[in-house]
Design a protein around this motif. Structure first.
Motif, PDB file in Angstrom:
ATOM      1  N   ASP A  80      78.289 -11.929 -40.604  1.00 30.98           N
ATOM      2  CA  ASP A  80      78.819 -10.652 -40.427  1.00 30.98           C
ATOM      3  C   ASP A  80      79.285 -10.560 -38.828  1.00 30.98           C
ATOM      4  N   SER A  81      79.707  -9.280 -38.474  1.00 33.63           N
ATOM      5  CA  SER A  81      80.457  -9.208 -36.915  1.00 33.63           C
ATOM      6  C   SER A  81      79.428  -9.753 -35.998  1.00 33.63           C
ATOM      7  N   GLU A  82      78.079  -9.683 -36.183  1.00 34.11           N
ATOM      8  CA  GLU A  82      77.090  -9.807 -35.179  1.00 34.11           C
ATOM      9  C   GLU A  82      76.573 -11.369 -35.362  1.00 34.11           C
ATOM     10  N   GLY A  83      77.143 -11.870 -36.357  1.00 40.45           N
ATOM     11  CA  GLY A  83      76.325 -13.394 -36.445  1.00 40.45           C
ATOM     12  C   GLY A  83      75.323 -13.591 -37.350  1.00 40.45           C
ATOM     13  N   ALA A  84      75.217 -12.397 -38.049  1.00 40.43           N
ATOM     14  CA  ALA A  84      74.020 -12.456 -39.184  1.00 40.43           C
ATOM     15  C   ALA A  84      74.603 -13.017 -40.331  1.00 40.43           C
ATOM     16  N   GLU A  85      73.487 -13.921 -41.106  1.00 41.00           N
ATOM     17  CA  GLU A  85      74.125 -14.458 -42.367  1.00 41.00           C
ATOM     18  C   GLU A  85      74.204 -13.423 -43.544  1.00 41.00           C
ATOM     19  N   ILE A  86      75.484 -13.164 -44.321  1.00 40.90           N
ATOM     20  CA  ILE A  86      75.413 -12.437 -45.228  1.00 40.90           C
ATOM     21  C   ILE A  86      75.658 -13.036 -46.667  1.00 40.90           C
ATOM     22  N   ALA A  87      76.035 -14.136 -46.741  1.00 42.03           N
ATOM     23  CA  ALA A  87      76.225 -14.608 -47.870  1.00 42.03           C
ATOM     24  C   ALA A  87      76.137 -16.179 -47.728  1.00 42.03           C
ATOM     25  N   GLN A  88      75.773 -17.157 -48.866  1.00 40.52           N
ATOM     26  CA  GLN A  88      75.677 -18.547 -48.736  1.00 40.52           C
ATOM     27  C   GLN A  88      76.725 -18.797 -50.160  1.00 40.52           C
ATOM     28  N   ILE A  89      77.629 -19.613 -49.898  1.00 39.24           N
ATOM     29  CA  ILE A  89      78.436 -20.152 -50.876  1.00 39.24           C
ATOM     30  C   ILE A  89      78.252 -21.468 -51.380  1.00 39.24           C
ATOM     31  N   LYS A  90      77.735 -21.737 -52.763  1.00 41.72           N
ATOM     32  CA  LYS A  90      77.446 -22.771 -53.152  1.00 41.72           C
ATOM     33  C   LYS A  90      78.386 -23.227 -54.092  1.00 41.72           C
ATOM     34  N   GLY A  91      78.701 -24.690 -54.431  1.00 45.01           N
ATOM     35  CA  GLY A  91      79.454 -25.371 -55.408  1.00 45.01           C
ATOM     36  C   GLY A  91      78.056 -25.733 -56.405  1.00 45.01           C
ATOM     37  N   SER A  92      78.238 -27.046 -56.776  1.00 46.08           N
ATOM     38  CA  SER A  92      77.244 -27.502 -57.706  1.00 46.08           C
ATOM     39  C   SER A  92      75.835 -27.681 -57.321  1.00 46.08           C
ATOM     40  N   GLU A  93      75.839 -27.824 -55.656  1.00 49.07           N
ATOM     41  CA  GLU A  93      74.739 -28.337 -54.893  1.00 49.07           C
ATOM     42  C   GLU A  93      74.363 -27.241 -53.776  1.00 49.07           C
ATOM     43  N   ASN A  94      73.287 -27.007 -53.440  1.00 50.63           N
ATOM     44  CA  ASN A  94      72.896 -26.154 -52.368  1.00 50.63           C
ATOM     45  C   ASN A  94      72.401 -27.235 -51.121  1.00 50.63           C
ATOM     46  N   ARG A  95      73.489 -27.620 -50.316  1.00 50.05           N
ATOM     47  CA  ARG A  95      72.933 -28.583 -49.263  1.00 50.05           C
ATOM     48  C   ARG A  95      73.708 -27.949 -47.962  1.00 50.05           C
ATOM     49  N   LYS A 287      63.967 -12.127 -52.656  1.00 53.50           N
ATOM     50  CA  LYS A 287      64.121 -10.715 -53.096  1.00 53.50           C
ATOM     51  C   LYS A 287      65.586 -10.351 -52.620  1.00 53.50           C
ATOM     52  N   THR A 288      66.317  -9.845 -53.597  1.00 50.82           N
ATOM     53  CA  THR A 288      67.714  -9.277 -53.261  1.00 50.82           C
ATOM     54  C   THR A 288      67.961  -8.565 -52.148  1.00 50.82           C
ATOM     55  N   ASP A 289      68.959  -8.747 -51.402  1.00 55.72           N
ATOM     56  CA  ASP A 289      68.953  -7.863 -50.194  1.00 55.72           C
ATOM     57  C   ASP A 289      70.367  -7.199 -50.429  1.00 55.72           C
ATOM     58  N   GLU A 290      70.548  -6.046 -50.391  1.00 54.73           N
ATOM     59  CA  GLU A 290      71.703  -5.525 -50.748  1.00 54.73           C
ATOM     60  C   GLU A 290      72.895  -5.926 -49.707  1.00 54.73           C
ATOM     61  N   ASN A 291      72.671  -6.405 -48.630  1.00 56.05           N
ATOM     62  CA  ASN A 291      73.866  -6.767 -47.473  1.00 56.05           C
ATOM     63  C   ASN A 291      73.926  -8.331 -47.742  1.00 56.05           C
ATOM     64  N   VAL A 292      72.991  -9.176 -48.380  1.00 52.38           N
ATOM     65  CA  VAL A 292      73.080 -10.463 -48.365  1.00 52.38           C
ATOM     66  C   VAL A 292      73.445 -11.101 -49.853  1.00 52.38           C
ATOM     67  N   SER A 293      74.536 -11.752 -50.026  1.00 51.35           N
ATOM     68  CA  SER A 293      74.696 -12.556 -51.357  1.00 51.35           C
ATOM     69  C   SER A 293      73.876 -13.937 -51.255  1.00 51.35           C
ATOM     70  N   VAL A 294      72.752 -14.287 -52.099  1.00 49.03           N
ATOM     71  CA  VAL A 294      72.162 -15.306 -51.960  1.00 49.03           C
ATOM     72  C   VAL A 294      72.653 -16.416 -53.014  1.00 49.03           C
ATOM     73  N   ASN A 295      72.376 -15.893 -54.292  1.00 53.98           N
ATOM     74  CA  ASN A 295      72.313 -16.815 -55.381  1.00 53.98           C
ATOM     75  C   ASN A 295      73.410 -16.186 -56.346  1.00 53.98           C
ATOM     76  N   VAL A 297      74.912 -12.115 -57.370  1.00 48.62           N
ATOM     77  CA  VAL A 297      76.347 -11.198 -57.195  1.00 48.62           C
ATOM     78  C   VAL A 297      76.676 -11.477 -55.879  1.00 48.62           C
ATOM     79  N   GLN A 298      77.725 -11.296 -55.438  1.00 45.84           N
ATOM     80  CA  GLN A 298      78.509 -11.191 -54.133  1.00 45.84           C
ATOM     81  C   GLN A 298      79.067  -9.969 -53.697  1.00 45.84           C
ATOM     82  N   SER A 299      78.945  -9.563 -52.731  1.00 45.57           N
ATOM     83  CA  SER A 299      79.428  -8.105 -52.362  1.00 45.57           C
ATOM     84  C   SER A 299      81.053  -7.948 -52.457  1.00 45.57           C
ATOM     85  N   TYR A 300      81.267  -6.725 -52.636  1.00 41.66           N
ATOM     86  CA  TYR A 300      82.985  -6.604 -52.689  1.00 41.66           C
ATOM     87  C   TYR A 300      83.509  -7.063 -51.484  1.00 41.66           C
ATOM     88  N   PHE A 301      82.866  -7.146 -50.260  1.00 42.78           N
ATOM     89  CA  PHE A 301      83.281  -7.610 -48.928  1.00 42.78           C
ATOM     90  C   PHE A 301      83.366  -9.114 -49.075  1.00 42.78           C
TER      91      PHE A 301
END
Length: 829
Positions: A80-95, A287-295, A297-301
């Motif tokens: 995000d604008s403050e440098g906090a992680e909001i999503a991880q985008i993975k292909g076939s591997e999480n590395r 646990k799902t964080d409404e501001n962070v896309s982990v594994n 559903v991603q947010s609209y943003f």
């Protein structure tokens, strides 16, 4: 003699036996020699064959190339604008790759202790372990009881992906490991190995493992946690502690084995061992964080950011969409966005609150439920701070984002950018310019039906531009578009805010009736110039993208488009008029256009409502000096909203904006130089005349802003004074002019309006819907009741005719109070 014979005979017999044994021994020895020779021959033959095979294996083995050493299939991150992680985008591997300095020594030592204790002493292959493993392989007919692979050999296997259980693979692997040792340092080999290992569930490398198991960066792991991670790689499905209590128990047991090995090998002290054994492993529960896309559903943003990065990668590097996606999902990119997570959280909460979508309580089919969308921009930068694309919780990736992708008609919210802003900027009109809101016929297919109609199905008559904006009068906007601005200029200005309507050059476009609709993103960004001194910023969702090494591959701030749309004075005048919308106009209902901070202080706002035909869509685009927010409310399959839903778009805007501004100080819109204030008559747009303050609806004099040089010079000619007979009226209920026979008791002097351009109705039945018609001077229409034969006493002015000079105020009975509906009047804040 006899005894000698016996002795000789015995010796002879003994010799025979000895000779016989010698023959057997010699034969046995010969056979043994023969067998040995045969075995040696076979062994040599086998060794030769084996040596030849090994030589062939080595010749066919490929050395590990630098390209193979490069780590691929890396996880990308969005911040995000403050440098906090909001999503991880993975292909076939999480590395996630980590550099040498970020890996703790305890983690290195844990792997070495359990996987390859002689790592620093061999040249790629541990000969003793290799021979033992080979013997075990032979004895067990191809099933070794333990592995002989070094960490270097395991790295080779991870790079090549070859896991065949054959001699050929082991020989080639050993040779490739020796080659790696000659070209890389031990640290390079170990770091590469630790960034490649699998820890299960598509998770690769120690950084991804640290996040998965302990929600930490690898550099922050404790000794106990290091040993836990090192223990997983033997069999992730068996030792992964996130997969249940049994796995947690097995992971702990293996961790203790590793810690003991580290202690025995002198890599940790007894105290360190004791503390690590005693430390409780706190396994992270995701646990799902409404501001962070982990594994999941991603947010609209996040969805929108990824589409923008993909598009920009394709354009800048001339690559296909597939190639761009591979780069996004497998290259370890770091995407820095403009999202303000506090604002996004507020929007998430309001758009998942069923109280803001009350009709939904009675609808079971999600497709039939009311929907909404909103986008918030920083007008000073064009940065998108938050968005939400539908009602309720998001249930999938890349679903329809109504904030950025839908196409719906904007209604009257389009007027400021298609009509009023351009007309003010070109000097064609001022806020005080008066337009006659009466029935007009602009639909060539229905020349006898008034078009456009106003939302109230009535007409206000003479109205200023300020009033037209505040009350959203369609006729005023249509007349300005047709009589002042013109389609070409309207389209030209729309292009300046990135809206192309070259094929829609007709009056309905000016009123927001578009063939191709818009969305909150388009509308919010089009309003930015009103806040930002006339300057348009292309709306952007990210600022930069870097590769895994930190090199900038996309810099959106340098490529962001901006251009001047309006003069600063135009921006201020439009904002000033749209402030009326939220204080006394169409957005004033329930105070929903007003924004307050947590201290209860009002933050200045401005904006414009929009409603489409049959109430299919409701819009509000409103802004403060801090943010622009655009909201839409309607249904997927357009249908008329219920009256209880009319203000839902405005309500959503109000709830979000109040919370966004809770901690902000009061800040006003800045007034530029080049403006003057003048008192004007709001029914003529000119300087006040002597009768303007006595308009039957109240004082018609107001103070208005003008760009210097555009202020009026002429005096009002709309208000006139006339003598009327209150007992004689025309068909509209207006008193007729008094004649010389009208009695004094029936005569009054009143102020009327006189249209600069007389209105001749095509349909007389519509005249009653023109609200100021009752105030218009009935020119040429005199009293029909009184004549010379009806006079009982002296006439009111026997020496004066009906056209004689009228007395000044104070010289006759003048009606100073309204005698019809009191209208809302224009007020400048």
């Amino acid at each position: 003699m006899k005894s000698n014979g016996n002795t000789a005979s015995g010796k002879s017999e003994q010799k025979k036996k000895t000779k016989k044994k010698s023959v057997y021994s010699q034969f046995a020895l010969a056979v043994l020699k023969t067998v040995v020779v045969i075995f040696i021959s076979i062994g040599c033959t086998f060794a030769g064959i084996l040596a030849g095979a090994c030589l062939g294996y080595l010749k066919s083995a490929d050395a590990i190339t630098p390209n193979q050493l490069e780590l691929t299939k890396l996880t990308s991150f969005i911040y995000d604008s403050e440098g906090a992680e909001i999503a991880q985008i993975k292909g076939s591997e999480n590395r996630v790759v980590v550099v040498h300095s970020e890996i703790p020594d305890n983690l290195r030592n844990a792997f070495i202790a359990i996987e390859d204790k002689n790592f620093y002493n061999h040249g790629g292959v541990d000969s003793k372990r290799f021979i033992k493993a080979a013997i075990s392989y032979i004895i067990n007919l191809g099933d070794a009881s333990f592995g002989g692979s070094t960490i270097t050999q395991q790295l080779v296997k991870n790079i090549t992906g070859n896991e065949d259980t054959t001699i050929k693979r082991k020989v080639q692997e050993a040779w490739q490991a020796i080659q790696l040792e000659r070209n890389l340092s031990k640290d390079q080999i170990l770091d590469n190995y630790m960034n490649r290992i699998t820890t299960g569930s598509g998770c690769y490398g120690v950084q991804a493992a640290a996040k998965k198991f302990f929600n930490k960066d690898v550099k922050d792991l404790s000794l106990a946690e290091c040993a836990s991670i090192a223990g997983v790689t033997k069999s992730p499905g068996y030792y992964d502690p996130t997969l249940g209590e049994n796995n947690k128990k097995r992971n702990k047991e293996r961790q203790e084995i590793i810690l003991r090995a580290m202690l025995d090998q002198g890599k940790i002290t007894q105290n360190e061992y004791d503390e690590a054994i005693a430390e409780e492993l706190k396994i992270y529960e995701n646990k799902t964080d409404e501001n962070v896309s982990v594994n999941n559903v991603q947010s609209y943003f996040v969805d929108y950011v990824l589409t923008q990065v993909q598009k920009d990668l394709m354009e800048k590097y001339n690559i296909s969409s597939d190639a761009a996606n591979i780069k996004i999902y497998n290259s370890g990119l770091k995407i820095y966005t403009t999202q303000d997570s506090k604002i996004q959280k507020i929007m998430n909460e309001e758009f998942t609150n069923i109280e803001n979508f009350p009709v939904n309580k009675k609808i079971s089919n999600p497709d039939m439920q009311a929907q909404g969308a909103m986008l918030v921009l920083d007008p000073n930068t064009g940065y998108i701070r938050g968005m939400y694309g539908a009602y309720g919780y998001k249930k999938g990736n890349f679903t329809l984002n109504r904030a950025t992708s839908m196409k719906r008609q904007p209604g009257s919210s389009f007027k400021p950018i298609a009509v009023y802003g351009p007309s003010i900027d070109l000097g064609l009109i001022t806020p005080a310019t008066v337009v006659d809101d009466v029935p007009i016929y602009l639909d060539p297919q229905n020349p006898t039906t008034p078009y456009p109609k106003n939302s109230e199905s009535s007409f206000r008559g003479l109205s200023t531009i300020r009033s037209g904006i505040r009350s959203s009068i369609n006729v005023v906007a249509a007349k300005v578009f047709m009589d002042y601005l013109g389609a070409e200029k309207s389209v030209e200005y729309l292009k300046k805010v990135n809206i192309d309507r070259s094929k829609e050059k007709y009056v309905s476009m000016a009123l927001g009736g578009l063939n191709e609709g818009v969305n909150p993103l388009i509308m919010a960004s089009a309003y930015v110039p009103f806040v930002n001194n006339g300057v348009y910023f292309e709306p952007i969702a990210y600022t930069k993208v870097t590769d895994e090494s930190g090199n900038i591959i996309l810099d959106k701030t340098k490529e962001q488009k901006k251009n001047i749309v309006y003069k600063e004075t135009t921006a201020f005048l439009m904002t000033n008029m749209m402030r009326d919308v939220v204080t006394s106009g169409t957005a004033a209902t329930g105070g929903l256009g007003t924004v307050k901070n947590s201290a209860g202080k009002v933050i200045p706002t401005a904006g414009k409502t929009g409603t489409t035909n049959d109430n299919y869509d409701k819009w509000f685009v409103g802004y403060s000096p801090y943010y622009v927010g655009a909201t839409w409310y309607g249904y997927n399959n357009p249908k008329s909203l219920k009256s209880s839903e009319y203000n839902q778009s405005l309500l959503l805007w109000n709830k979000v904006m109040n919370r966004i501004h809770a901690d902000l100080e009061v800040k006003d819109f800045q007034q530029p130089e080049g403006l003057v204030k003048k008192s004007v008559c709001i029914y003529s747009g000119k300087l006040p005349g002597e009768h303007c303050s006595h308009d039957p609806r109240g004082n018609a004099i107001r103070t208005e802003y003008f760009v210097k040089g555009t202020e009026p010079k002429d005096t009002c000619d709309v208000h006139v004074l006339a003598r009327v007979d209150t007992t004689s009226k025309d068909i509209y209920g207006r008193p007729l002019l008094a004649n010389e026979h009208c009695p004094a008791s029936a005569v009054q002097e009143r102020v009327f309006i006189q249209r600069p351009v007389p209105y001749l109705p095509k349909d007389p039945s519509l005249v009653s819907k023109i609200k100021d018609w009752i105030y218009e001077l009935p020119q040429g229409e005199y009293c029909t009741i009184h004549s010379s034969s009806s006079i009982i006493g002296p006439p009111s002015n026997s020496t004066k005719g009906p056209n004689a000079p009228l007395p000044q105020f104070g010289q006759g009975p003048i009606l100073d109070t309204p005698f019809f509906l009191n209208e809302d009047l224009d007020v400048i804040p």
